[in-house]
Design a protein around this motif. Structure first.
Motif, mmCIF file in Angstrom:
data_model
loop_
_atom_site.group_PDB
_atom_site.id
_atom_site.type_symbol
_atom_site.label_atom_id
_atom_site.label_comp_id
_atom_site.label_asym_id
_atom_site.label_seq_id
_atom_site.Cartn_x
_atom_site.Cartn_y
_atom_site.Cartn_z
ATOM 1 N N VAL A 100 -8.289 -8.329 -2.267
ATOM 2 C CA VAL A 100 -8.747 -9.604 -1.258
ATOM 3 C C VAL A 100 -7.165 -9.010 0.018
ATOM 4 C CG1 VAL A 100 -8.634 -12.141 -0.640
ATOM 5 C CG2 VAL A 100 -10.094 -10.912 -2.234
ATOM 6 N N PHE A 101 -6.723 -8.898 0.598
ATOM 7 C CA PHE A 101 -5.721 -8.898 1.950
ATOM 8 C C PHE A 101 -5.376 -9.807 2.206
ATOM 9 C CE2 PHE A 101 -7.201 -4.588 0.367
ATOM 10 C CZ PHE A 101 -5.707 -4.245 0.040
ATOM 11 N N ASN A 102 -4.459 -10.349 2.890
ATOM 12 C CA ASN A 102 -3.805 -11.350 3.828
ATOM 13 C C ASN A 102 -4.393 -10.556 5.038
ATOM 14 O OD1 ASN A 102 -2.890 -12.788 5.600
ATOM 15 N ND2 ASN A 102 -1.240 -14.184 3.451
ATOM 16 N N GLU A 103 -4.748 -11.292 6.066
ATOM 17 C CA GLU A 103 -4.704 -10.400 7.327
ATOM 18 C C GLU A 103 -4.124 -10.801 8.078
ATOM 19 O OE1 GLU A 103 -9.041 -8.369 9.529
ATOM 20 O OE2 GLU A 103 -9.254 -10.618 9.352
ATOM 21 N N THR A 104 -3.931 -12.267 7.850
ATOM 22 C CA THR A 104 -3.179 -12.584 8.668
ATOM 23 C C THR A 104 -1.314 -12.149 8.772
ATOM 24 O OG1 THR A 104 -4.792 -15.083 8.603
ATOM 25 C CG2 THR A 104 -2.003 -15.097 9.586
ATOM 26 N N ALA A 105 -1.134 -12.067 7.905
ATOM 27 C CA ALA A 105 0.081 -11.207 7.639
ATOM 28 C C ALA A 105 0.480 -10.429 7.710
ATOM 29 C CB ALA A 105 0.997 -11.487 6.341
ATOM 30 N N ILE A 106 -0.621 -9.083 8.025
ATOM 31 C CA ILE A 106 -0.598 -8.076 8.619
ATOM 32 C C ILE A 106 -1.055 -7.956 9.854
ATOM 33 C CG2 ILE A 106 -2.032 -5.984 8.579
ATOM 34 C CD1 ILE A 106 -3.137 -6.172 5.885
ATOM 35 N N ALA A 107 -1.085 -9.115 10.792
ATOM 36 C CA ALA A 107 -1.369 -8.875 11.964
ATOM 37 C C ALA A 107 -0.229 -9.796 12.281
ATOM 38 C CB ALA A 107 -2.892 -9.914 12.544
ATOM 39 N N THR A 108 0.250 -10.375 12.032
ATOM 40 C CA THR A 108 1.247 -10.959 12.281
ATOM 41 C C THR A 108 3.438 -9.718 12.314
ATOM 42 O OG1 THR A 108 1.757 -12.013 10.482
ATOM 43 C CG2 THR A 108 0.614 -13.618 12.602
ATOM 44 N N ASN A 109 2.818 -8.403 11.635
ATOM 45 C CA ASN A 109 3.648 -7.801 10.921
ATOM 46 C C ASN A 109 3.921 -6.523 12.636
ATOM 47 O OD1 ASN A 109 5.336 -5.817 10.464
ATOM 48 N ND2 ASN A 109 5.515 -6.974 8.834
ATOM 49 N N ALA A 110 4.325 -6.444 13.062
ATOM 50 C CA ALA A 110 4.592 -5.176 14.084
ATOM 51 C C ALA A 110 4.167 -3.820 13.718
ATOM 52 C CB ALA A 110 5.194 -5.231 14.885
ATOM 53 N N ASN A 111 4.823 -3.952 12.299
ATOM 54 C CA ASN A 111 5.076 -2.478 11.181
ATOM 55 C C ASN A 111 3.744 -2.357 10.422
ATOM 56 O OD1 ASN A 111 6.936 -1.626 13.395
ATOM 57 N ND2 ASN A 111 8.723 -2.957 11.361
ATOM 58 N N ALA A 112 2.432 -3.242 10.171
ATOM 59 C CA ALA A 112 2.129 -3.007 9.094
ATOM 60 C C ALA A 112 0.514 -3.001 9.842
ATOM 61 C CB ALA A 112 1.799 -4.531 8.506
ATOM 62 N N THR A 113 -0.377 -2.356 9.589
ATOM 63 C CA THR A 113 -1.632 -2.402 9.251
ATOM 64 C C THR A 113 -2.386 -2.456 8.114
ATOM 65 O OG1 THR A 113 -1.477 0.319 9.271
ATOM 66 C CG2 THR A 113 -1.465 -0.759 11.422
ATOM 67 N N MET A 114 -3.975 -2.665 8.637
ATOM 68 C CA MET A 114 -4.504 -3.066 7.358
ATOM 69 C C MET A 114 -5.048 -2.145 6.765
ATOM 70 S SD MET A 114 -6.649 -5.317 5.078
ATOM 71 C CE MET A 114 -7.484 -4.832 4.356
ATOM 72 N N PRO A 115 -4.880 -1.572 5.488
ATOM 73 C CA PRO A 115 -5.308 -0.742 4.724
ATOM 74 C C PRO A 115 -6.120 0.044 4.800
ATOM 75 C CG PRO A 115 -4.336 -1.861 3.086
ATOM 76 C CD PRO A 115 -4.428 -2.696 4.096
ATOM 77 N N LYS A 116 -6.229 1.067 4.842
ATOM 78 C CA LYS A 116 -8.352 2.008 4.957
ATOM 79 C C LYS A 116 -8.961 2.534 3.670
ATOM 80 C CE LYS A 116 -6.596 5.688 8.968
ATOM 81 N NZ LYS A 116 -6.122 6.631 8.984
ATOM 82 N N ASP A 117 -10.172 2.158 3.798
ATOM 83 C CA ASP A 117 -10.896 1.561 2.804
ATOM 84 C C ASP A 117 -10.514 3.151 1.617
ATOM 85 O OD1 ASP A 117 -11.666 -0.555 4.289
ATOM 86 O OD2 ASP A 117 -13.559 1.132 5.309
ATOM 87 N N ILE A 118 -10.403 3.935 2.168
ATOM 88 C CA ILE A 118 -10.349 5.596 1.375
ATOM 89 C C ILE A 118 -9.065 5.592 0.594
ATOM 90 C CG2 ILE A 118 -8.629 6.759 3.035
ATOM 91 C CD1 ILE A 118 -11.375 8.145 0.338
ATOM 92 N N ASP A 119 -7.982 5.049 1.199
ATOM 93 C CA ASP A 119 -6.762 4.334 0.382
ATOM 94 C C ASP A 119 -6.545 3.108 -0.883
ATOM 95 O OD1 ASP A 119 -5.402 6.198 2.320
ATOM 96 O OD2 ASP A 119 -4.586 5.006 4.022
ATOM 97 N N ILE A 120 -7.396 2.427 -0.497
ATOM 98 C CA ILE A 120 -7.774 1.499 -1.304
ATOM 99 C C ILE A 120 -8.801 1.977 -2.402
ATOM 100 C CG2 ILE A 120 -8.946 -0.606 -1.779
ATOM 101 C CD1 ILE A 120 -8.579 -1.356 0.922
#
Length: 318
Positions: A100-120
């Motif tokens: 589980v990831f915090n999508e809101t925190a990722i979206a509000t951080n200009a330098n962050a993106t949702m981790p890719k499935d393969i990376d997880i």
């Protein structure tokens, strides 16, 4: 004359206004196998065995993912343990795990993106293959797969602020509660596992042999029915009989959309081509007493009709 002056007193009532902020979560679901002997209690999320193994697993996974993704990672959750049979009588344990990831925190951080499935997936694989890792469970590295892509759900974080307001009491309006009952219809389905040996323990539902085989059939067949019918609810193994092994189960559907016997039997016949953990004889499938053939045509043959056919065959041959 003495005059008394009274100063009016104003009473202020302070109440608490609650502001609710909604945070969105992104969930990735993984599936993997651990070399841990499966026991029937692991099928029950309330059991001590389930909870102990789940805590052991998630505590290590939380450390791995938090080190990799920091504040964007929230936690891991074990959804289920499933038997994966190495042989007819021995099973490892398959784990279905949510990251589980915090999508809101990722979206509000200009330098962050949702981790890719393969990376997880690779993050966990690297950890279990690293000899210096704290991972103390024997995970089969090549068994780690993504079974569901990020899926958005909602949780709420509450922030409380106090604002002075005048208290007004308003009588509460009557509340009407509507209860919607989803009724189920259960259909009896039976098939034969040709070539498998029936043992006496399979006659007792409380035995480990019964529970292990019942859990195996349930976990292997439910995905086929869930994929085929939106109205599918559950599958429950009822009993086993000798000959080689005759398997009887109840398949439950929402009463508003119950498939016919031909459709239900055809799913089981098609599943026989993909299941190797146990044998399904395609010519033995019956649904509510109807024999369902591989062509999908169902027929019902009574004992009287069968006897007549045998007698007729003998007369013709003589």
């Amino acid at each position: 004359m003495t005059t008394t002056s009274t100063t009016p007193t104003t009473t202020s009532t302070t109440t608490t206004t609650t502001t609710t902020t909604t945070a969105h979560l992104a969930v990735v679901t993984l599936q993997l196998t651990i070399q841990e002997v499966f026991v029937p209690a692991l099928s029950n999320p309330q059991s001590t065995e389930f909870q102990t193994l789940a805590v052991s697993f998630t505590s290590v996974c939380d450390v791995i993912y938090r080190a990799k993704y920091g504040i964007f990672f929230i936690r891991t959750i074990v959804i289920s343990f499933i038997p994966v049979f190495r042989s007819r009588m021995a099973a490892d344990t398959q784990v279905v795990l949510e990251v589980v990831f915090n999508e809101t925190a990722i979206a509000t951080n200009a330098n962050a993106t949702m981790p890719k499935d393969i990376d997880i997936k690779d993050t966990l694989k690297e950890a279990v293959t690293n000899p210096n890792s704290a991972f103390n469970l024997s995970v089969v590295p090549n068994s780690i797969t993504i079974i569901r892509v990020p899926n958005t759900s909602t949780s709420a974080t509450t922030i409380t602020t106090a604002t002075p307001v005048i208290t007004t009491v308003v009588p509460a309006a009557p509340t009407t509660t509507s209860v919607v009952t989803n009724t189920l219809t259960t259909v009896s389905v039976e098939f034969t596992s040709k070539g498998e040996t029936f043992i006496s323990d399979l006659s007792t539902s409380s035995s480990q042999a019964f529970q292990t085989r019942a859990s195996l059939i349930k976990t292997q067949l439910e995905p086929f029915y869930r994929s085929a019918f939106a109205s599918f609810n559950s599958l429950t193994v009822i009993k086993f009989r000798n000959g080689s092994i005759i398997n009887t189960m109840n398949v439950a559907f929402s009463s508003s959309a119950v498939p016919n016997s031909k459709e239900i039997g055809t799913v089981l016949i098609k599943a026989a081509q993909n299941i190797t953990a146990f044998n399904i004889n395609p010519t033995s499938v019956t649904v509510s007493g109807e024999v369902v053939t591989s062509s999908g045509i169902s027929s019902k043959t009574s004992l009287f009709t069968a006897s007549c056919l045998v007698v007729l065959s003998l007369l013709l041959s003589s």
